[in-house]
Design an enzyme around this catalytic site. Structure first.
Site, PDB file in Angstrom:
ATOM      1  N   SER A 266       0.853  -1.181   0.000  1.00 19.92           N
ATOM      2  CA  SER A 266       0.000   0.000   0.000  1.00 19.92           C
ATOM      3  C   SER A 266       0.884   1.224   0.000  1.00 19.92           C
ATOM      4  O   SER A 266       2.064   1.162   0.343  1.00 19.92           O
ATOM      5  CB  SER A 266      -0.948  -0.017   1.193  1.00 19.92           C
ATOM      6  OG  SER A 266      -0.380   0.671   2.278  1.00 19.92           O
ATOM      7  N   LYS A 267       0.264   2.347  -0.389  1.00 24.97           N
ATOM      8  CA  LYS A 267       1.036   3.579  -0.496  1.00 24.97           C
ATOM      9  C   LYS A 267       1.480   4.047   0.882  1.00 24.97           C
ATOM     10  O   LYS A 267       2.389   4.818   1.031  1.00 24.97           O
ATOM     11  CB  LYS A 267       0.145   4.671  -1.111  1.00 24.97           C
ATOM     12  CG  LYS A 267      -0.098   4.492  -2.577  1.00 24.97           C
ATOM     13  CD  LYS A 267      -0.930   5.646  -3.092  1.00 24.97           C
ATOM     14  CE  LYS A 267      -2.072   5.142  -3.943  1.00 24.97           C
ATOM     15  NZ  LYS A 267      -3.000   6.150  -4.372  1.00 24.97           N
ATOM     16  N   ARG A 268       0.765   3.546   1.895  1.00 21.50           N
ATOM     17  CA  ARG A 268       1.032   4.049   3.236  1.00 21.50           C
ATOM     18  C   ARG A 268       2.340   3.548   3.842  1.00 21.50           C
ATOM     19  O   ARG A 268       2.955   4.240   4.612  1.00 21.50           O
ATOM     20  CB  ARG A 268      -0.147   3.718   4.152  1.00 21.50           C
ATOM     21  CG  ARG A 268      -1.092   4.892   4.243  1.00 21.50           C
ATOM     22  CD  ARG A 268      -2.443   4.470   4.749  1.00 21.50           C
ATOM     23  NE  ARG A 268      -3.440   4.695   3.715  1.00 21.50           N
ATOM     24  CZ  ARG A 268      -4.336   3.814   3.331  1.00 21.50           C
ATOM     25  NH1 ARG A 268      -4.365   2.634   3.876  1.00 21.50           N
ATOM     26  NH2 ARG A 268      -5.198   4.111   2.398  1.00 21.50           N
ATOM     27  N   VAL A 270       5.188   2.881   2.374  1.00 21.11           N
ATOM     28  CA  VAL A 270       6.304   3.055   1.447  1.00 21.11           C
ATOM     29  C   VAL A 270       7.644   3.203   2.180  1.00 21.11           C
ATOM     30  O   VAL A 270       8.649   2.608   1.791  1.00 21.11           O
ATOM     31  CB  VAL A 270       6.100   4.334   0.608  1.00 21.11           C
ATOM     32  CG1 VAL A 270       7.263   4.575  -0.305  1.00 21.11           C
ATOM     33  CG2 VAL A 270       4.843   4.235  -0.176  1.00 21.11           C
TER      34      VAL A 270
END
Ligand code: GLU
Length: 508
Positions: A266-268, A270
């Site tokens: 997920s982008k969270r 990264v």
């Protein structure tokens, strides 16, 4: 027959501009593209920007640049035009409100005036009783909505400017049978669904409403999207039915999982990932930190696309290298896996390596620039030989200098641990005698050098080769030692050996 059935294929990629795309997002775009191209259909780009709170500047241009880099450009949509303009959901508010009025007329939707506070209290009340609050058939008549108001009461309320939302009225007691092209038959009981909001109190359509209306109006035949949207499918199908529209075919793609077993990408998360997740670099708006993407790290777009295609799909044959055209030819939704797929960085690098092998010209240019920067000049032929010798060690073009510098410059320092292992008096004598033998070789070729070393026993040979490698390269790295000798030539090789001898003498 098949071809005919899919003559009018229209698929869409419908990202929300909430930040950069990650691997999962761009894979969704790729599969949509492949599917559209395979059946001669259209690939539409729609920007789902109804949620202004989650809007992140530059996301849209990022998405478009990524599609360009991957060479999977849309046929229609934002930046490409088309007959279904506008393709930004934020510009389609009137269309949503018009269609929503039809749902209200038919009694499939209703106004709800419950305030956030009232809803919060209800939720708490349920929680205290060990229950979960769900705004649905079992409770809706107890709530403040148009279902338990007279028409007059409703108009008075609306005219007073009291804030409201519009909810979808789910009919309970139905077993909804659905079909997903990847997951097969799915059954959902409508009792488990809540009366989702279709229009928010700010007058903006929610994702569910806008997405369904757009897919219908834009004549989307297949909805290919991430697994996270699977729970919305039942709701979307009920919406289609209430509108009286026939739904598209759905295909929900498997999640991409982290190799370390820590769940989905997920982008969270990264920051704590040790592999790239974005196709292109992304500048975090708040911190201005730049997170490099696959492009900046030196992956070729063809390799990236090839790798991505295999994250959840396989062609059913023993082959992994496919051009975009070949991927289009072999692609099939039926060969997409149901279960999550693990991302594997080694495999991604392997894909890049396969493409790198065909990039001799580009490696040559890169190496020439590296040499120019250092004011070193060499014959073209020599450079090509260096590339030929080192290419197997590379995964990325930018690694060429690291793996070939010793063909151009003599080492000025030696790897500390290897150097310490060798310096003692005897070694100087041995090196002197070897040097003489080297000087006496009439033709300084790898074949002759190999023969020369055969006269040593294995132990001595290994030791001498290590020392020579240290002399020529500066460390114990590098390609075949005899090839390094041949490439450098007699004079340069001897000079490097003498340089090392000098260093050893200084140390003794
Ligand atoms: N806007 C949704 C997203 O950001 C699209 C979901 C869909 O494809 O229906 O992923």
């Amino acid at each position: 027959m098949m071809q005919k059935k899919y003559n009018l294929v229209r698929v869409r990629f419908a990202p929300s501009p909430t930040g950069p795309l990650h691997l999962g997002g761009i894979r969704t775009a790729l599969y949509n593209y492949l599917f559209a191209k395979k059946y001669g259909g259209s690939f539409v780009l729609r920007i789902e920007d109804t949620d202004r709170k989650r809007f992140v500047p530059n996301s849209e241009s990022y998405i478009m640049e990524t599609l360009k880099w991957c060479q999977i450009e849309p046929d229609e949509g934002v930046g490409y035009g088309g007959v279904h303009l506008p393709y930004h959901q934020s510009q389609r508010g009137d269309i949503y409100r018009f269609h929503l009025s039809k749902l209200l007329e038919k009694g499939h939707a209703y106004y709800a005036f419950d305030t956030d506070e009232e809803l919060y209290i209800k939720r708490k009340e349920y929680q205290n009783r060990g229950l979960t609050f769900s705004y649905n058939a079992s409770i809706r008549m107890e709530m403040k909505n148009s279902l338990n108001m007279t028409k007059k009461q409703l108009y008075t309320k609306l005219n007073s400017g009291f804030p409201y939302v519009i909810r979808f009225k789910i009919t309970p007691g139905e077993k909804l049978k659905m079909e997903d092209m990847i997951r097969g038959n799915i059954v959902v009981h409508t009792d488990s669904l809540d009366d989702k909001i279709l229009l928010k109190s700010n007058g903006i359509a929610t994702y569910h409403l806008a997405n369904t209306i757009d897919d219908h109006l834009m004549k989307i035949t297949h909805v290919i999207r991430g697994e996270e949207w699977l729970p919305s499918m039942s709701f979307h199908l009920l919406l289609y039915r209430s509108f009286g529209w026939s739904p598209p075919i759905f295909a929900h793609l498997p999640l991409i999982l982290r190799e370390d077993g820590k769940g989905k990408l997920s982008k969270r998360n990264v920051e704590d990932l040790d592999f790239p997740i974005f196709p292109l670099q992304w500048k975090v708006p708040e911190t201005k930190t730049i997170i490099p993407g696959y492009r900046e790290l030196g992956y070729f777009p063809e390799a990236f696309v090839n790798m991505l295609a295999f994250l959840g799909w396989n062609p059913g044959i023993q082959r992994e290298i496919f051009s975009l055209q070949e991927l289009i030819h072999f692609f099939s939704l039926k060969r997409i896996t149901q279960s999550g797929v693990y991302f594997n960085l080694k495999k991604a690098n392997w894909f890049n390596k396969q493409y790198l092998k065909k990039k001799g010209g580009e490696i040559f240019s890169y190496l020439s620039i590296e040499l120019q920067k250092r004011s070193i000049s060499y014959e073209m032929d020599y450079l090509y030989k260096v590339i030929h010798l080192t290419i197997d060690r590379l995964h990325f073009i930018h690694e060429i200098w690291k793996h070939s510098f010793y063909f151009f410059i003599s080492p000025n320092s030696y790897e500390y641990s290897s150097f310490n292992q060798i310096f003692h008096q005897n070694i100087i004598d041995q090196l002197e005698s070897c040097k003489k033998s080297l000087l006496n070789i009439p033709q300084f070729t790898s074949v002759n050098l190999r023969l020369l070393f055969q006269k040593y026993n294995k132990k001595n040979k290994d030791k001498m080769m290590k020392i020579f490698r240290l002399a020529l390269v500066g460390s114990l790295q590098g390609v075949d030692l005899f090839m390094i000798f041949e490439m450098l030539g007699k004079k340069e090789s001897i000079q490097r050996i003498e340089k090392l001898m000098k260093k050893i003498r200084e140390k003794i």
